[in-house]
Design a protein around this motif. Structure first.
Motif, mmCIF file in Angstrom:
data_model
loop_
_atom_site.group_PDB
_atom_site.id
_atom_site.type_symbol
_atom_site.label_atom_id
_atom_site.label_comp_id
_atom_site.label_asym_id
_atom_site.label_seq_id
_atom_site.Cartn_x
_atom_site.Cartn_y
_atom_site.Cartn_z
ATOM 1 N N LEU A 93 0.828 -1.101 0.053
ATOM 2 C CA LEU A 93 0.086 -0.123 -0.094
ATOM 3 C C LEU A 93 0.881 1.252 -0.010
ATOM 4 C CD1 LEU A 93 -2.890 1.267 0.334
ATOM 5 C CD2 LEU A 93 -2.510 1.072 2.689
ATOM 6 N N ILE A 94 0.656 2.135 -0.899
ATOM 7 C CA ILE A 94 1.441 3.548 -1.036
ATOM 8 C C ILE A 94 0.528 4.611 -0.177
ATOM 9 C CG2 ILE A 94 2.461 5.009 -2.619
ATOM 10 C CD1 ILE A 94 2.211 2.891 -4.787
ATOM 11 N N TYR A 95 -0.505 4.831 -0.628
ATOM 12 C CA TYR A 95 -1.307 5.712 -0.131
ATOM 13 C C TYR A 95 -2.757 5.344 -0.018
ATOM 14 C CZ TYR A 95 1.581 9.886 0.746
ATOM 15 O OH TYR A 95 2.532 10.684 0.982
ATOM 16 N N PHE A 96 -3.718 5.841 0.780
ATOM 17 C CA PHE A 96 -5.178 5.574 0.697
ATOM 18 C C PHE A 96 -5.890 6.868 1.129
ATOM 19 C CE2 PHE A 96 -6.518 4.788 5.182
ATOM 20 C CZ PHE A 96 -5.099 4.319 5.586
ATOM 21 N N SER A 97 -7.143 6.996 0.663
ATOM 22 C CA SER A 97 -8.053 8.091 1.034
ATOM 23 C C SER A 97 -9.276 7.719 1.386
ATOM 24 C CB SER A 97 -8.172 8.978 -0.359
ATOM 25 O OG SER A 97 -9.065 9.745 -0.086
ATOM 26 N N TYR A 98 -9.804 7.926 2.520
ATOM 27 C CA TYR A 98 -11.486 7.553 2.740
ATOM 28 C C TYR A 98 -12.406 8.705 2.651
ATOM 29 C CZ TYR A 98 -9.347 9.740 7.178
ATOM 30 O OH TYR A 98 -9.027 10.458 8.140
ATOM 31 N N ASP A 99 -11.866 9.721 1.976
ATOM 32 C CA ASP A 99 -13.009 10.775 1.780
ATOM 33 C C ASP A 99 -12.154 11.936 1.034
ATOM 34 O OD1 ASP A 99 -15.037 12.645 4.125
ATOM 35 O OD2 ASP A 99 -14.921 12.406 2.002
ATOM 36 N N VAL A 100 -12.972 12.762 0.328
ATOM 37 C CA VAL A 100 -12.512 13.842 -0.559
ATOM 38 C C VAL A 100 -11.347 14.741 0.330
ATOM 39 C CG1 VAL A 100 -12.798 15.795 -1.814
ATOM 40 C CG2 VAL A 100 -14.345 13.949 -1.854
ATOM 41 N N LYS A 101 -10.197 14.988 0.071
ATOM 42 C CA LYS A 101 -9.212 15.724 0.429
ATOM 43 C C LYS A 101 -8.619 15.036 1.472
ATOM 44 C CE LYS A 101 -10.771 20.079 -1.433
ATOM 45 N NZ LYS A 101 -9.953 20.461 -2.484
ATOM 46 N N MET A 102 -8.842 14.005 1.666
ATOM 47 C CA MET A 102 -8.338 13.039 2.898
ATOM 48 C C MET A 102 -7.289 12.095 2.413
ATOM 49 S SD MET A 102 -9.853 14.629 5.414
ATOM 50 C CE MET A 102 -9.305 13.633 6.890
ATOM 51 N N LYS A 103 -6.221 11.959 3.039
ATOM 52 C CA LYS A 103 -5.067 10.927 2.444
ATOM 53 C C LYS A 103 -4.145 10.545 3.729
ATOM 54 C CE LYS A 103 -1.999 14.557 1.273
ATOM 55 N NZ LYS A 103 -1.309 15.496 0.158
ATOM 56 N N GLU A 104 -3.933 9.289 3.747
ATOM 57 C CA GLU A 104 -3.203 8.604 4.678
ATOM 58 C C GLU A 104 -1.985 7.918 3.957
ATOM 59 O OE1 GLU A 104 -6.354 8.128 8.219
ATOM 60 O OE2 GLU A 104 -4.443 6.677 8.180
ATOM 61 N N LYS A 105 -0.807 7.904 4.639
ATOM 62 C CA LYS A 105 0.190 7.153 4.235
ATOM 63 C C LYS A 105 -0.073 5.759 4.278
ATOM 64 C CE LYS A 105 3.604 10.812 4.749
ATOM 65 N NZ LYS A 105 4.859 11.107 5.540
ATOM 66 N N GLY A 106 0.525 4.863 3.407
ATOM 67 C CA GLY A 106 0.336 3.594 3.461
ATOM 68 C C GLY A 106 1.631 3.061 4.178
#
Lengths: 113, 113
Positions: B45-58
């Motif tokens: 996993l590189i990155y993921f997003s659970y909402d618009v404009k939200m991001k989290e590092k993988g």
């Protein structure tokens, strides 16, 4: 650290053989385990397993989960060349609501005519 | 037929170039993911997003960034491509409505020369 381990990493069989693919997991707050098949393109969904001891079947493919021993197996009977693919196992922890799956390394299956 | 679409199937870029990989889903899924897939290492996993404009590092975000300005689109950016970023890149989306099973795109095979 959460992890999923698949074995074997690769397998070569002949048409008509039966194969068993293994997936073990160590996941905090485990919720479910998923199997995917990946040919040349996108992985496609096979099974989602949540309850221990209940076999799921789809044609020649079947899978079962053992939540006590923390593993799952995927069986393919009467293999065909079209079963050649990478088989991915993934665990879903129930903590949080981001739906982030934890994948194993994959098992590459080659079925020879 | 619902789908996840990745803009390019094959891509060749030069070292040092800025690279954009686009992913669009038409299922109104809230979660979107970028993975890279390498032989023997499985999906990472590189990155993921659970909402618009939200991001989290993988697990392996170094050298990558992402953008999610609209719910249906999740972009992966390689700020300065390097040869060790040669890989298969898979985008996926999911929703709690569907029990978090992923729908994958067909993948982009990126070669950095």
């Amino acid at each position: 650290e959460d992890k999923v381990v698949q074995s074997p990493l690769s397998l070569v069989v002949h048409e008509g053989d039966t194969v068993t693919l293994n997936c073990s997991y160590e996941v905090t707050n485990f919720r479910s385990l998923l199997w995917y098949k990946q040919e040349k393109k996108a992985p496609t969904f096979l099974f989602m397993l949540t309850s221990s001891g209940i076999e799921k079947k789809s044609g020649r493919l079947s899978s079962i989960l053992d939540k006590k021993e923390l593993f799952s197996i995927l069986n393919i009977t009467a293999t065909q060349t079209g079963d050649s693919a990478i088989y991915l196992c993934a665990a879903y922890p129930s903590s949080g609501n981001t739906g982030k799956l934890i994948f194993g390394q994959g098992t590459t299956l080659q079925v020879k005519p | 037929d619902v789908k996840v679409t990745q803009s390019s199937r094959y891509l060749v870029k030069r070292t040092g170039e800025k690279v954009f990989l686009e992913c669009v889903q038409d299922m109104d899924h809230e979660n979107m993911f970028w993975y890279r897939q390498d032989p023997g290492l499985g999906l990472r996993l590189i990155y993921f997003s659970y909402d618009v404009k939200m991001k989290e590092k993988g697990d392996i975000p170094e050298g990558y960034s992402v953008s999610r300005e609209k719910k249906e689109r999740f972009s992966l950016i390689l700020e300065s491509a390097s040869t060790n970023q040669t890989s298969m890149y898979l985008c996926a989306s999911s929703s709690w409505h569907r029990g978090y099973g992923y729908t994958f795109g067909s993948g982009t095979r990126l070669t950095v020369v």
